[in-house]
Motif scaffolding. Sequence first.
Motif, PDB file in Angstrom:
ATOM      1  N   ILE A 156       0.841  -1.196   0.000  1.00 15.08           N
ATOM      2  CA  ILE A 156       0.000   0.000   0.000  1.00 15.08           C
ATOM      3  C   ILE A 156       0.880   1.251   0.000  1.00 15.08           C
ATOM      4  N   GLY A 157       1.939   1.238   0.813  1.00 13.72           N
ATOM      5  CA  GLY A 157       2.878   2.361   0.837  1.00 13.72           C
ATOM      6  C   GLY A 157       3.538   2.589  -0.516  1.00 13.72           C
ATOM      7  N   LEU A 158       3.928   1.506  -1.166  1.00 14.59           N
ATOM      8  CA  LEU A 158       4.520   1.615  -2.499  1.00 14.59           C
ATOM      9  C   LEU A 158       3.528   2.189  -3.501  1.00 14.59           C
ATOM     10  N   LEU A 159       2.274   1.782  -3.389  1.00 10.94           N
ATOM     11  CA  LEU A 159       1.240   2.307  -4.281  1.00 10.94           C
ATOM     12  C   LEU A 159       1.108   3.819  -4.113  1.00 10.94           C
ATOM     13  N   VAL A 160       1.031   4.275  -2.871  1.00 12.43           N
ATOM     14  CA  VAL A 160       0.919   5.713  -2.605  1.00 12.43           C
ATOM     15  C   VAL A 160       2.168   6.442  -3.107  1.00 12.43           C
ATOM     16  N   PHE A 161       3.339   5.897  -2.808  1.00  9.68           N
ATOM     17  CA  PHE A 161       4.603   6.492  -3.250  1.00  9.68           C
ATOM     18  C   PHE A 161       4.649   6.595  -4.772  1.00  9.68           C
ATOM     19  N   SER A 162       4.249   5.517  -5.459  1.00 14.34           N
ATOM     20  CA  SER A 162       4.314   5.523  -6.919  1.00 14.34           C
ATOM     21  C   SER A 162       3.293   6.486  -7.523  1.00 14.34           C
ATOM     22  N   LEU A 163       2.177   6.712  -6.839  1.00  8.47           N
ATOM     23  CA  LEU A 163       1.204   7.707  -7.326  1.00  8.47           C
ATOM     24  C   LEU A 163       1.771   9.123  -7.201  1.00  8.47           C
ATOM     25  N   PHE A 164       2.458   9.414  -6.080  1.00  6.04           N
ATOM     26  CA  PHE A 164       3.134  10.705  -5.932  1.00  6.04           C
ATOM     27  C   PHE A 164       4.184  10.875  -7.030  1.00  6.04           C
ATOM     28  N   LEU A 165       4.961   9.833  -7.271  1.00  8.26           N
ATOM     29  CA  LEU A 165       5.978   9.888  -8.316  1.00  8.26           C
ATOM     30  C   LEU A 165       5.332  10.160  -9.670  1.00  8.26           C
ATOM     31  N   LEU A 166       4.237   9.495  -9.964  1.00 12.86           N
ATOM     32  CA  LEU A 166       3.542   9.685 -11.237  1.00 12.86           C
ATOM     33  C   LEU A 166       3.135  11.142 -11.433  1.00 12.86           C
ATOM     34  N   VAL A 167       2.563  11.740 -10.404  1.00 10.56           N
ATOM     35  CA  VAL A 167       2.126  13.138 -10.481  1.00 10.56           C
ATOM     36  C   VAL A 167       3.334  14.060 -10.651  1.00 10.56           C
ATOM     37  N   PHE A 168       4.354  13.905  -9.799  1.00 10.11           N
ATOM     38  CA  PHE A 168       5.536  14.764  -9.874  1.00 10.11           C
ATOM     39  C   PHE A 168       6.278  14.579 -11.199  1.00 10.11           C
ATOM     40  N   TYR A 169       6.291  13.363 -11.707  1.00 11.64           N
ATOM     41  CA  TYR A 169       6.998  13.054 -12.939  1.00 11.64           C
ATOM     42  C   TYR A 169       6.381  13.812 -14.119  1.00 11.64           C
ATOM     43  N   PHE A 170       5.064  13.744 -14.231  1.00 12.02           N
ATOM     44  CA  PHE A 170       4.425  14.404 -15.373  1.00 12.02           C
ATOM     45  C   PHE A 170       4.270  15.911 -15.181  1.00 12.02           C
ATOM     46  N   GLN A 171       4.415  16.379 -13.951  1.00  9.94           N
ATOM     47  CA  GLN A 171       4.497  17.825 -13.716  1.00  9.94           C
ATOM     48  C   GLN A 171       5.936  18.309 -13.890  1.00  9.94           C
ATOM     49  N   LYS A 172       6.835  17.381 -14.143  1.00 10.41           N
ATOM     50  CA  LYS A 172       8.257  17.654 -14.358  1.00 10.41           C
ATOM     51  C   LYS A 172       8.893  18.408 -13.186  1.00 10.41           C
ATOM     52  N   LYS A 173       8.518  17.958 -11.986  1.00 14.85           N
ATOM     53  CA  LYS A 173       9.061  18.550 -10.764  1.00 14.85           C
ATOM     54  C   LYS A 173      10.513  18.119 -10.558  1.00 14.85           C
ATOM     55  N   LYS A 174      11.296  18.996  -9.936  1.00 14.79           N
ATOM     56  CA  LYS A 174      12.699  18.686  -9.645  1.00 14.79           C
ATOM     57  C   LYS A 174      12.839  17.462  -8.756  1.00 14.79           C
ATOM     58  N   ARG A 175      11.828  17.202  -7.944  1.00 17.55           N
ATOM     59  CA  ARG A 175      11.872  16.060  -7.029  1.00 17.55           C
ATOM     60  C   ARG A 175      11.674  14.718  -7.730  1.00 17.55           C
ATOM     61  N   ALA A 176      11.105  14.723  -8.916  1.00 17.45           N
ATOM     62  CA  ALA A 176      10.757  13.468  -9.593  1.00 17.45           C
ATOM     63  C   ALA A 176      11.945  12.521  -9.774  1.00 17.45           C
ATOM     64  N   PRO A 177      13.113  12.998 -10.234  1.00 19.96           N
ATOM     65  CA  PRO A 177      14.235  12.059 -10.357  1.00 19.96           C
ATOM     66  C   PRO A 177      14.647  11.437  -9.023  1.00 19.96           C
ATOM     67  N   HIS A 178      14.583  12.225  -7.957  1.00 22.62           N
ATOM     68  CA  HIS A 178      14.929  11.689  -6.630  1.00 22.62           C
ATOM     69  C   HIS A 178      13.900  10.648  -6.194  1.00 22.62           C
ATOM     70  N   LEU A 179      12.635  10.911  -6.483  1.00 24.52           N
ATOM     71  CA  LEU A 179      11.592   9.948  -6.139  1.00 24.52           C
ATOM     72  C   LEU A 179      11.737   8.667  -6.958  1.00 24.52           C
TER      73      LEU A 179
END
Length: 163
Positions: free
Chosen positions: A73-96
Amino acid sequence: MNVQTEANVNKPKGLGGWLIWPTIIVVLSPLSLLVSVIGIFQDYTEAIEGLAPFMEQSLSFTLYYYGNILLEIGLLVFSLFLLVFYFQKKKRAPHLFVGLILFYITLNMIDLFAWTSFNNLFGDTSQFVKQSGLSLLHTCITAMIWIPYFRLSKRVKNTFVNE
């Protein structure tokens, strides 16, 4: 006057090139985890009935089983945050993204050590140990490719620029 220099035009950026492969991982990871979590809860009653004798014998197996559910469940939530940050091209996305890979390595290591220690509980767990070892190897190879790419790539640096 808004004139772009030739250097700016030729900079690799955007979700193209080799960055396409991590993009596929970022998109498929939450879908795969969602299917896994749904499967866990659909089969929960049946699984608990079958595993109850083992859970009564081993606190470590009980912790492993419920810990695995929480981590999925934690991985699912984490991967959803990554998905959002990734397509918003946030600086945090590569770290996530790197964090997601390291999270998978950690989980695979836990799986490998857990199934090795459950040999006395279940009998021969060599098939589970082998499967866990192969998953760990696959994830480590993935890490050896994508972690340096996300740390060194000009495309990554030019793409993930949003605060």
